[in-house]
Write a protein that holds these residues in place. Structure first.
Motif, PDB file in Angstrom:
ATOM      1  N   LYS A 231       6.884   1.753   6.793  1.00 40.71           N
ATOM      2  CA  LYS A 231       5.778   2.413   7.490  1.00 40.71           C
ATOM      3  C   LYS A 231       6.292   3.116   8.747  1.00 40.71           C
ATOM      4  CE  LYS A 231       2.291  -0.858   5.799  1.00 40.71           C
ATOM      5  NZ  LYS A 231       1.313  -1.928   6.167  1.00 40.71           N
ATOM      6  N   HIS A 234       8.175   6.205   7.593  1.00 40.30           N
ATOM      7  CA  HIS A 234       7.239   7.279   7.257  1.00 40.30           C
ATOM      8  C   HIS A 234       6.838   8.053   8.515  1.00 40.30           C
ATOM      9  CE1 HIS A 234       3.034   8.764   6.421  1.00 40.30           C
ATOM     10  NE2 HIS A 234       3.718   9.345   5.458  1.00 40.30           N
ATOM     11  N   PRO A 263       0.074  11.017   3.332  1.00 38.52           N
ATOM     12  CA  PRO A 263      -0.095   9.593   3.654  1.00 38.52           C
ATOM     13  C   PRO A 263       0.794   8.722   2.774  1.00 38.52           C
ATOM     14  CG  PRO A 263      -1.958  10.386   2.370  1.00 38.52           C
ATOM     15  CD  PRO A 263      -1.121  11.593   2.701  1.00 38.52           C
ATOM     16  N   PHE A 264       1.117   7.561   3.278  1.00 40.78           N
ATOM     17  CA  PHE A 264       1.930   6.588   2.548  1.00 40.78           C
ATOM     18  C   PHE A 264       1.027   5.432   2.136  1.00 40.78           C
ATOM     19  CE2 PHE A 264       5.041   2.866   3.173  1.00 40.78           C
ATOM     20  CZ  PHE A 264       5.459   2.904   1.845  1.00 40.78           C
ATOM     21  N   ASN A 265       0.741   5.325   0.839  1.00 43.27           N
ATOM     22  CA  ASN A 265      -0.159   4.296   0.320  1.00 43.27           C
ATOM     23  C   ASN A 265       0.460   3.633  -0.914  1.00 43.27           C
ATOM     24  OD1 ASN A 265      -2.424   4.744   2.151  1.00 43.27           O
ATOM     25  ND2 ASN A 265      -2.667   6.711   1.101  1.00 43.27           N
ATOM     26  N   ASP A 267       1.303   1.062  -3.917  1.00 45.66           N
ATOM     27  CA  ASP A 267       0.527   0.073  -4.650  1.00 45.66           C
ATOM     28  C   ASP A 267       1.165  -1.305  -4.482  1.00 45.66           C
ATOM     29  OD1 ASP A 267       2.746   0.042  -6.353  1.00 45.66           O
ATOM     30  OD2 ASP A 267       1.781   1.292  -7.879  1.00 45.66           O
ATOM     31  N   ASP A 268       0.565  -2.320  -5.105  1.00 40.46           N
ATOM     32  CA  ASP A 268       1.045  -3.690  -4.913  1.00 40.46           C
ATOM     33  C   ASP A 268       2.480  -3.859  -5.396  1.00 40.46           C
ATOM     34  OD1 ASP A 268      -1.360  -4.367  -3.810  1.00 40.46           O
ATOM     35  OD2 ASP A 268      -2.162  -5.318  -5.618  1.00 40.46           O
ATOM     36  N   SER A 271       4.826  -2.079  -2.935  1.00 40.31           N
ATOM     37  CA  SER A 271       4.833  -2.802  -1.656  1.00 40.31           C
ATOM     38  C   SER A 271       5.752  -4.010  -1.724  1.00 40.31           C
ATOM     39  CB  SER A 271       3.413  -3.245  -1.296  1.00 40.31           C
ATOM     40  OG  SER A 271       2.583  -2.130  -1.042  1.00 40.31           O
TER      41      SER A 271
END
Length: 474
Positions: A231, A234, A263-265, A267-268, A271
């Motif tokens: 994060k 990013h 944006p940086f999103n 998934d599980d 992550s």
């Protein structure tokens, strides 16, 4: 039977034994379970490599965030880190001189004029990868006589400033660090610097720099562990140009959804893999420093390594110095000509070790002695500073002091001019007579020292003066 992966021809139908777990091929195709295992491992490996590659970026981004959040700095503001709390946040910061730091964005301010004063001041401008854009002061082109510098962005055209009154330097990144240290001890020298320095956008009215000081707030510049590392990364790449040498790593970031302007999103699944990869990457960084395969101890029969073991450009005509660079930037900040000096009487040299004379790592629950031989080769002073292995910042104990140096009037000196420095757990009773030569450590917390020579003499470079190993004592 499982075939060891290194002995397989990857043909037909086979069960394979691999370092990553059992795998299988069916008619030469990897099975669905094997594909999943392979792709997960690929992403973990890339995440670990990105961790090592991005250390300079993430360090500076954390520093900028914390300087704004804790100290309220903005624009060209400078924060003065002088107290134990303030300097303890800096990754392997020195404990003997204040840091005077501004972290700014040229895309917001435009070209910046730095009217740097004459005197015993050593500073520099670094890009977001911690490459030195230029030194300032005694190791810069003004050689301590003072000068007006102009720092321009990657988008600017240096040609338009030819013939101007400025020494012009172009940063390859928009975000930069502008910092300095006052080498003359005492509050008076610092006050002279504060009153003399001017930093302002080109075309605006010259004015003194704004300084934030005396807040005595604890903080930490250490990049976060796990997913939060990505994060921060990013944030760090936003609005920055990409050098050719970094394009492969930027491809990895794109696959992870870490892109400029987006944006940086994750998934599980991603992550979890990024968190695993970053944590493994941090362990690799520690292993890389403890056993640096790219170099040898500075003196034979010791475990002391000289630091910044790479070109200041961090690359040459054929390669990027990845392991060398990550060894420094995992534990430390910034580079400059003065910090990598090969000239007697100029700059500083840095040495560190993780082991005692028996090859054992340094433990906070043990007591050790380091003997600094007489006639230490320096024109200014030497210093020993102790840091926690996990955080890379000052060891924090009830002693509230992680440093001893040759300018300390209380330091006890042996008859031959040598000095014995002791390191021991803060739970132990300090032996009578050793109080002024003692640095406390924390039980169960690994630690390591930096040994600094300021203005080193020839005896350091020709190795006629030798710093021996740290010894464990009862």
């Amino acid at each position: 039977m499982n075939t060891p992966i290194e002995r397989s021809n990857l043909f037909g139908t086979q069960s394979l034994s691999t370092p990553y777990g059992p795998m299988a091929i069916d008619n030469s195709y990897p099975t669905d379970g094997t594909i999943e295992l392979l792709l997960d491992q690929r992403d973990r490996q890339r995440a670990s490599e990105i961790y090592l590659w991005a250390l300079p970026l993430t360090q500076f981004q954390v520093w900028k965030n914390e300087q704004e959040r804790i100290y309220g700095a903005k624009g060209t503001d400078f924060v003065i880190y002088d107290s134990f709390n303030e300097k303890s946040g800096v990754t392997t910061g020195n404990a003997t001189t204040p840091y005077i730091i501004s972290l700014l964005d040229l895309s917001e301010t435009g070209a910046i004029v730095v009217d740097f004063p004459a005197g015993m001041f050593a500073g520099g401008v670094l890009d977001w990868w911690e490459h030195p854009t230029c030194d300032l002061g005694i190791t810069g082109p003004d050689c301590g006589k003072g000068a007006k510098y102009l720092i321009i962005s990657p988008q600017d055209a240096p040609k338009q400033y030819e013939g101007s009154e400025y020494l012009v330097f172009q940063s390859p990144t928009n975000k930069i660090l502008l910092g300095t240290r006052v080498l003359t001890p005492g509050a008076d020298a610092l006050e002279v610097f504060k009153q003399s320095l001017k930093v302002y956008p080109l075309g605006s009215t010259p004015q003194p720099a704004r300084f934030i000081s005396g807040l005595d707030k604890p903080w930490a510049q250490t990049p976060p562990v796990g997913l939060d590392y990505f994060k921060i990364l990013h944030q760090a790449i936003q609005n920055e140009p990409v050098a050719d040498r970094d394009k492969a790593f930027m491809a990895y970031l794109t696959y992870f959804g870490i892109e400029d302007g987006k944006p940086f999103n994750p998934d599980d699944r991603l992550s979890t893999l990024l968190a695993q990869g970053a944590t493994i990457g941090e362990l690799l960084a520690r292993a890389n420093i403890i056993e640096p395969a790219f170099t040898k101890p500075y003196w034979e029969s010791t475990f002391w390594y000289r630091l910044i073991d790479f070109p200041l450009a961090q690359e040459d005509e054929t390669r990027l110095y990845l392991d060398e660079r990550s060894a420094w930037f995992y534990e430390a900040i910034t580079t400059s000509k003065g910090m990598k000096t090969e000239t007697p009487g100029v700059g500083q040299v840095y040495l560190s070790t993780k082991r005692d004379k028996d090859g054992q790592v340094l433990r906070g629950g043990e007591t050790y002695r380091l003997t600094v031989p007489p006639n230490a080769p320096m024109e200014q002073f030497w210093a020993v500073t102790v840091y926690a292995e996990h955080s890379r910042i000052f060891v924090r104990t009830n002693q509230m002091n992680a440093n001893l140096d040759s300018r300390n009037a209380q330091l006890q000196t042996n008859a031959d001019g040598s000095v014995d420095i002791y390191f021991g757990p803060n739970t132990a009773k300090i032996p009578t007579g050793l109080e002024s030569n003692w640095i406390a450590t924390n039980p169960d917390e690994g630690w390591f020292p930096y040994f600094r020579l300021y203005a080193p003499k020839q005896a350091f470079f020709d190795k006629s003066w030798v710093l021996g190993n740290i010894e464990r004592v009862s």
